[in-house]
Write a protein that holds these residues in place. Structure first.
Motif, PDB file in Angstrom:
ATOM      1  N   UNK A 199       0.814  -1.213   0.000  1.00 13.87           N
ATOM      2  CA  UNK A 199       0.000   0.000   0.000  1.00 13.87           C
ATOM      3  C   UNK A 199       0.847   1.261   0.000  1.00 13.87           C
ATOM      4  N   UNK A 200       1.927   1.250   0.764  1.00 10.94           N
ATOM      5  CA  UNK A 200       2.721   2.470   0.968  1.00 10.94           C
ATOM      6  C   UNK A 200       4.097   2.051   1.451  1.00 10.94           C
ATOM      7  N   UNK A 201       5.138   2.638   0.871  1.00 10.87           N
ATOM      8  CA  UNK A 201       6.492   2.250   1.274  1.00 10.87           C
ATOM      9  C   UNK A 201       6.820   2.653   2.699  1.00 10.87           C
ATOM     10  N   UNK A 202       6.050   3.591   3.267  1.00  5.55           N
ATOM     11  CA  UNK A 202       6.300   4.027   4.640  1.00  5.55           C
ATOM     12  C   UNK A 202       5.509   3.220   5.671  1.00  5.55           C
ATOM     13  N   UNK A 203       4.649   2.317   5.207  1.00  2.27           N
ATOM     14  CA  UNK A 203       3.891   1.449   6.100  1.00  2.27           C
ATOM     15  C   UNK A 203       4.678   0.172   6.344  1.00  2.27           C
ATOM     16  N   UNK A 204       4.716  -0.280   7.591  1.00  2.00           N
ATOM     17  CA  UNK A 204       5.419  -1.510   7.954  1.00  2.00           C
ATOM     18  C   UNK A 204       4.408  -2.561   8.388  1.00  2.00           C
ATOM     19  N   UNK A 205       4.594  -3.765   7.921  1.00  2.00           N
ATOM     20  CA  UNK A 205       3.757  -4.880   8.343  1.00  2.00           C
ATOM     21  C   UNK A 205       4.585  -5.781   9.244  1.00  2.00           C
ATOM     22  N   UNK A 206       4.087  -6.030  10.453  1.00  2.00           N
ATOM     23  CA  UNK A 206       4.735  -6.952  11.381  1.00  2.00           C
ATOM     24  C   UNK A 206       3.930  -8.241  11.404  1.00  2.00           C
ATOM     25  N   UNK A 207       4.490  -9.288  10.819  1.00  2.00           N
ATOM     26  CA  UNK A 207       3.796 -10.578  10.799  1.00  2.00           C
ATOM     27  C   UNK A 207       3.846 -11.216  12.179  1.00  2.00           C
ATOM     28  N   UNK A 208       3.038 -12.263  12.352  1.00  2.00           N
ATOM     29  CA  UNK A 208       3.027 -12.996  13.609  1.00  2.00           C
ATOM     30  C   UNK A 208       3.012 -14.473  13.287  1.00  2.00           C
ATOM     31  N   UNK A 209       3.014 -15.302  14.337  1.00  2.00           N
ATOM     32  CA  UNK A 209       2.915 -16.745  14.123  1.00  2.00           C
ATOM     33  C   UNK A 209       1.458 -17.198  14.174  1.00  2.00           C
ATOM     34  N   UNK A 210       0.534 -16.284  14.490  1.00  2.00           N
ATOM     35  CA  UNK A 210      -0.862 -16.663  14.727  1.00  2.00           C
ATOM     36  C   UNK A 210      -1.771 -16.096  13.637  1.00  2.00           C
ATOM     37  N   UNK A 211      -3.028 -15.912  13.957  1.00  2.00           N
ATOM     38  CA  UNK A 211      -4.012 -15.514  12.950  1.00  2.00           C
ATOM     39  C   UNK A 211      -4.222 -14.009  12.904  1.00  2.00           C
ATOM     40  N   UNK A 212      -3.159 -13.236  13.009  1.00  2.00           N
ATOM     41  CA  UNK A 212      -3.239 -11.792  12.933  1.00  2.00           C
ATOM     42  C   UNK A 212      -1.874 -11.235  12.582  1.00  2.00           C
ATOM     43  N   UNK A 213      -1.843  -9.961  12.247  1.00  2.00           N
ATOM     44  CA  UNK A 213      -0.593  -9.248  12.014  1.00  2.00           C
ATOM     45  C   UNK A 213      -0.804  -7.801  12.437  1.00  2.00           C
ATOM     46  N   UNK A 214       0.262  -7.012  12.398  1.00  2.00           N
ATOM     47  CA  UNK A 214       0.176  -5.611  12.800  1.00  2.00           C
ATOM     48  C   UNK A 214       0.596  -4.713  11.645  1.00  2.00           C
ATOM     49  N   UNK A 215      -0.115  -3.609  11.509  1.00  2.00           N
ATOM     50  CA  UNK A 215       0.172  -2.599  10.503  1.00  2.00           C
ATOM     51  C   UNK A 215       0.685  -1.369  11.234  1.00  2.00           C
ATOM     52  N   UNK A 216       1.929  -0.964  10.945  1.00  2.00           N
ATOM     53  CA  UNK A 216       2.555   0.171  11.629  1.00  2.00           C
ATOM     54  C   UNK A 216       2.558   1.366  10.685  1.00  2.00           C
ATOM     55  N   UNK A 217       1.939   2.453  11.112  1.00  2.00           N
ATOM     56  CA  UNK A 217       1.786   3.637  10.277  1.00  2.00           C
ATOM     57  C   UNK A 217       2.930   4.609  10.501  1.00  2.00           C
ATOM     58  N   UNK A 218       3.314   5.371   9.478  1.00  2.00           N
ATOM     59  CA  UNK A 218       4.425   6.316   9.627  1.00  2.00           C
ATOM     60  C   UNK A 218       4.038   7.485  10.521  1.00  2.00           C
ATOM     61  N   UNK A 219       5.027   8.116  11.183  1.00  2.00           N
ATOM     62  CA  UNK A 219       4.720   9.221  12.106  1.00  2.00           C
ATOM     63  C   UNK A 219       3.950  10.365  11.461  1.00  2.00           C
ATOM     64  N   UNK A 220       4.179  10.647  10.205  1.00  2.00           N
ATOM     65  CA  UNK A 220       3.505  11.779   9.580  1.00  2.00           C
ATOM     66  C   UNK A 220       2.150  11.469   9.006  1.00  2.00           C
ATOM     67  N   UNK A 221       1.723  10.220   9.079  1.00  2.00           N
ATOM     68  CA  UNK A 221       0.452   9.825   8.483  1.00  2.00           C
ATOM     69  C   UNK A 221      -0.674   9.823   9.490  1.00  2.00           C
ATOM     70  N   UNK A 222      -1.772   9.163   9.157  1.00  2.00           N
ATOM     71  CA  UNK A 222      -2.892   9.095  10.102  1.00  2.00           C
ATOM     72  C   UNK A 222      -2.513   8.306  11.343  1.00  2.00           C
ATOM     73  N   UNK A 223      -3.139   8.617  12.449  1.00  2.00           N
ATOM     74  CA  UNK A 223      -2.943   7.808  13.647  1.00  2.00           C
ATOM     75  C   UNK A 223      -3.665   6.482  13.467  1.00  2.00           C
ATOM     76  N   UNK A 224      -3.360   5.541  14.341  1.00  2.00           N
ATOM     77  CA  UNK A 224      -4.047   4.246  14.278  1.00  2.00           C
ATOM     78  C   UNK A 224      -5.550   4.429  14.442  1.00  2.00           C
ATOM     79  N   UNK A 225      -5.946   5.300  15.364  1.00  2.00           N
ATOM     80  CA  UNK A 225      -7.376   5.524  15.590  1.00  2.00           C
ATOM     81  C   UNK A 225      -8.041   6.116  14.360  1.00  2.00           C
ATOM     82  N   UNK A 226      -7.366   7.028  13.689  1.00  2.00           N
ATOM     83  CA  UNK A 226      -7.939   7.634  12.487  1.00  2.00           C
ATOM     84  C   UNK A 226      -8.101   6.602  11.378  1.00  2.00           C
ATOM     85  N   UNK A 227      -7.110   5.735  11.199  1.00  2.00           N
ATOM     86  CA  UNK A 227      -7.220   4.704  10.169  1.00  2.00           C
ATOM     87  C   UNK A 227      -8.354   3.734  10.497  1.00  2.00           C
ATOM     88  N   UNK A 228      -8.439   3.327  11.768  1.00  2.00           N
ATOM     89  CA  UNK A 228      -9.500   2.403  12.182  1.00  2.00           C
ATOM     90  C   UNK A 228     -10.871   3.029  11.935  1.00  2.00           C
TER      91      UNK A 228
END
Length: 584
Positions: free
Chosen positions: A494-523
């Motif tokens: 989606x964006x080169x500044x977005x980081x995806x943190x995989x997991x061993x389970x049935x979920x992962x984490x999406x890390x947003x860049x400091x200058x972008x929307x907050x997690x709450x805003x994206x949600x």
């Protein structure tokens, strides 16, 4: 909004110029704390890092408050005290609150209480648990009434003397609610609340996912909406339970609904014992892991108990230990730079102090998705002081394999308890069935505090049927790993500044860049597309308000998740500002 409304928002670039000017008028000209600047502006070395919340009425700015999050790495108080002299200097969840400032003609209004309320809500929404501040000595009584406590240090700045103050966010919020609760409730509908956090906290204070059920309809009158909602904010399985589960539930639903289950879940206990190769006497069952957590912890812990939790960690544990029982809770910090992994040597040194009655490990961890190998944990547990009990939550262990379970150790050691949910791994979240494994005498203690019929008949029958079909679930778990990889790739693109943190389970984490929307805003934006994700910010300051957890769904729903995130990331951020509030 009209001029009558007081608005609360994060400061815009235009607001900052007013903040510099008001700061100069108050702290240089009025109080003599700083030298007068010919340009009429007072700036601060942290202006580029601080968060400013502003109160405004129409075009008129009324007041502001400054917040310094712990991830900035420095505090304004360090101009006066060394790092070691700060309150809680080693903690990573301390936010600094500064410069609650209101225009002279507006100081008799509700602007100041609303700004403080906004500050506490913003801090809590980022996982903050403690605050520190400087308060003018002549106003000390006001700060004490608000719930702040002197840290035993006084500093002087220009002509002004300040007390260094500290406080717990939960206690400050409680005091504010006692003092201004009715007023805040009255103002809720009249305030133009522009912050990315809710105006008030959940009534029970525990942060869970599950907002998606609100969209479906918690009164069950509009269940057809479920087909339009992607419920990726909770970690329910994307796949259906084993075919045998449907068979047993469909055979005679009338009988199942009206019939009392086996009082002690004897058949379910026997099935678990057979499948897990454990003695029945080492088991106790409950209506989900939360039932077992509340029951066991309420039996073992008191307000005098000391508990160690990892941070980040499943929020139920902090809720039960801190807010329900009132234990003294310490955090074992996990760090993004360490890939959220537990350092066994550091854990051994922390537990080896002998301070802890209970250590809680979620393994694999929710929400980080990391797994600590049993071979690394066993020696740490075995070397720990005899007084320390270990609670190991293995709700997602099936994704790494049964060989990694510590259930065998728990069955023979009075210091270890393993909790295992059947909800997520077996697609039975709605049934509420879980069990714990403990040395038989410990398990018997839990069973004595267990009421009859702890698990309903549909849940007992479904769980037994699920446990009898391991091949089906192995296939679903393998497919989950594939789907998670596909979802991770889609989000990473989606964006080169977005980081995806995989997991061993049935979920992962999406890390947003400091200058972008907050997690709450994206949600919030994704919800407009019928996609519900989980903002992890309230769980820990380590997430810096920028991390979203995404549950793995089937291929079609994963495509909707990626599309919703793409749309949310593409939106312009109005003013690129910090939060402001409007009140009548």
């Amino acid at each position: 909004m009209g001029r009558d409304l007081l608005q609360l928002r994060t400061a815009t670039p235009e607001d900052l110029e007013w903040i510099f000017e008001l700061r100069h008028r108050v702290y240089a000209q009025e109080l003599g704390q700083h030298a007068v600047d010919p340009a009429g502006r007072l700036r601060d070395g942290l202006d580029g890092d601080n968060v400013y919340l502003v109160a405004a009425r129409g075009a008129e700015r009324v007041g502001f408050v400054s917040l310094t999050p712990p991830w900035v790495g420095r505090y304004a108080l360090e101009k006066y005290l060394s790092r070691d002299e700060l309150p809680s200097p080693a903690e990573d969840d301390v936010f600094e609150v500064r410069l609650l400032t209101v225009e002279p003609g507006r100081r008799a209004t509700l602007a100041a209480p609303l700004l403080m309320h906004a500050a506490l809500r913003w801090i809590a929404s980022r996982g903050g648990r403690k605050v520190m501040a400087m308060g003018r000595t002549e106003l000390l009584g006001m700060y004490l009434a608000a719930g702040l406590s002197p840290a035993g240090r006084t500093v002087r700045s220009g002509a002004v003397t300040f007390e260094v103050l500290t406080g717990e966010v939960a206690e400050l919020a409680r005091r504010a609610h006692e003092r201004y609760g009715s007023t805040l409730e009255r103002l809720r509908s009249a305030v133009d609340w522009r912050l990315d956090t809710a105006f008030t906290a959940r009534p029970d204070g525990c942060e869970h996912g599950g907002a998606s059920f609100t969209a479906i309809g918690a009164d069950f009158r509009t269940l057809e909406r479920r087909r339009r909602i992607v419920t990726a904010d909770v970690l329910d399985a994307w796949f259906p339970p084993a075919p045998g589960v449907r068979v047993v539930l469909a055979e005679d639903p009338d009988w199942i609904a009206r019939t009392s289950p086996p009082a002690g879940a004897e058949g379910l206990l026997s099935e678990i014992a057979a499948v897990r190769a454990l003695p029945v006497g080492a088991l106790a069952v409950g209506a989900g892991s939360s039932d077992l957590i509340f029951r066991a912890f309420g039996q073992w812990l008191t307000p005098e108990s000391r508990v160690l939790l990892t941070d980040p960690c499943y929020g139920e544990y902090a809720h039960v230990t801190e807010r329900v029982i009132g234990c003294r809770v310490d955090r074992f910090r996990l760090r993004r730079e360490d890939d959220w992994r537990i350092d066994p040597d550091r854990l051994a040194a922390t537990v080896g102090t002998g301070r802890y009655d209970l250590v809680v490990l979620v393994n694999p961890n929710n929400p980080t998705g990391r797994h600590a190998p049993a071979a690394e944990l066993r020696p740490v547990i075995e070397a720990a002081p005899a007084r320390t009990r270990w609670w190991v939550d293995e709700a997602y262990l099936g994704y790494v394999g049964a060989a990694e379970s510590l259930a065998g150790l728990a069955a023979v050691s009075p210091r270890v308890v393993v909790c295992a949910s059947l909800s997520k791994m077996y697609a039975l979240s709605g049934m509420r069935a879980a069990y714990l494994v403990a040395e038989p005498a410990v398990a018997a203690q839990v069973r004595r505090r267990t009421p009859p019929w702890p698990v309903g008949l549909p849940a007992q029958m479904a769980a037994v049927a699920a446990l009898r079909d391991p091949e089906y679930y192995r296939g679903r778990w393998a497919r989950t790993h594939e789907l998670r990889g596909e979802l991770a790739a889609g989000l990473a693109a989606l964006d080169e500044d977005v980081t995806v943190e995989e997991s061993v389970a049935n979920f992962l984490a999406l890390v947003l860049p400091p200058g972008g929307p907050s997690a709450a805003e994206l949600v919030n934006e994704c919800r407009r597309h019928g996609v519900h994700l989980r903002d992890l910010s309230p769980l820990s300051p380590a997430y810096e308000g920028r991390t979203v957890r995404v549950a793995v769904k089937d291929a079609e729903e994963n495509t909707r998740i990626v599309a919703a995130c793409r749309a949310a990331l593409a939106l312009p951020r109005p003013g690129q500002a910090s939060p402001v509030v409007s009140v009548r």
